[in-house]
Design an enzyme around this catalytic site. Structure first.
Site: not given
Length: 325
Positions: A57, A126
């Site tokens: 990322e 998540h």
């Protein structure tokens, strides 16, 4: 169309309009995106404009920053908000600041997209929400849109704007259905009045707007009052003018958010109301938010930790009765 299809349409149209628009992220190309947002685009625009990246990322956003400085309009997709934490150095120190630190010489027309929030049993790593962090960073525009039509217009606006934008989605909105009016002139920085009312202003964003609307009939029937529901759409900047007009009419404010309550985004809206609209308010504002716990995998514990349509209704009804409604 579906929410994800509206986002796909926005990407498709901007990529057709401007060859400088590129998309990069994990599985955005051949696979069509983890949530199918980029489905079919690689066949139209090729792998040089739909770039599949490694699971990195920091690199995804860092490359997008370089692309923007070099004259492209990158749209960087992060698979989920929790993973965006790895890219916060690039988002906060570079993406948000380079235009200012270069005295306006560097332009960063770029978007970082990611879904967030409590879906269904994705557990603590998540299921987080980070709008409170990103909305507090000067230099970033932060959009978080509930409506399908608004999502289409807001993403096009974000891609074609010469400023860095964080575009927050919700995992449970991707299959939401709605009409898209492509020819409509719409300002994504303006809040959306989902339902007009005269007695209570209820403010929210993303999925919680739908939960409020599911609860609204019970609230109005049991209180005998009319609620106005507002979807913020833009979290930074905030359309305070729409909120002010609503509070001048209703004199009561409820803020609903999925994020944890301590330090959550809704505190900004409530503090603004208390500071700027104190003498307009006829009751202390009510803020409904998630509990200060990591999100559990267990479904019952997961739902117990965030506002639900029933808990929203119960809390607003109790607050209304307590304050003379």
């Amino acid at each position: 169309m579906l929410y994800r299809e509206a986002l796909n349409k926005a990407l498709d149209e901007t990529m057709a309009l401007d060859p400088h628009v590129v998309v990069l992220g994990e599985d955005v190309g051949l696979y069509g995106g983890s949530y199918r947002v980029t489905e079919g685009l690689v066949a139209k625009y090729g792998e040089k404009r739909l770039i599949d990246t490694p699971i990195a990322e920091l690199s995804i956003v860092g490359n997008a920053v370089g692309m923007a400085i070099g004259g492209l309009r990158p749209v960087a997709e992060i698979m989920t908000a929790n993973f965006a934490l790895l890219a916060f150095d690039q988002i906060i120190n570079h993406m948000a600041k380079f235009h200012f630190m270069s005295a306006g010489k560097l332009i960063l027309p770029m978007v970082v997209r990611f879904p967030q929030g409590v879906s269904k049993q994705l557990a603590a790593q998540h299921s987080e929400s980070y709008e409170q962090m990103l909305s507090s960073v000067p230099g970033l525009i932060v959009l978080a849109v509930n409506d399908v039509n608004y999502a289409y217009h807001a993403l096009k606006y974000a891609i074609l704007r010469d400023d860095p934008v964080v575009f927050i989605e919700h995992e449970l909105l991707y299959t939401k259905k709605g009409e898209v009016h492509a020819d409509e002139v719409l300002d994504p920085l303006k809040a959306r009045i989902v339902k007009e009312g005269s007695d209570i202003t209820i403010v929210s964003y993303l999925k919680m707007v739908d939960d409020i609307m599911e609860a609204i009939t019970e609230i109005e029937e049991k209180l005998g009052k009319s609620c106005e529901v507002i979807d913020l759409c833009s979290l930074n900047p905030v359309d305070y003018e729409t909120l002010q007009r609503s509070l001048q009419k209703t004199s009561r404010l409820v803020m609903v958010e999925e994020d944890h309550k301590t330090g959550g985004y809704g505190a900004q809206i409530v503090s603004w109301a208390v500071e700027e609209m104190f003498y307009t308010l006829d009751a202390p504002p009510l803020r409904l938010a998630g509990d200060d716990v990591p999100i559990a995998y267990n479904r019952k514990l997961e739902l117990a930790s965030i506002p639900t349509p029933q808990s929203i209704a119960d809390n607003i009804i109790a607050w209304g009765k307590k304050n003379g409604l």
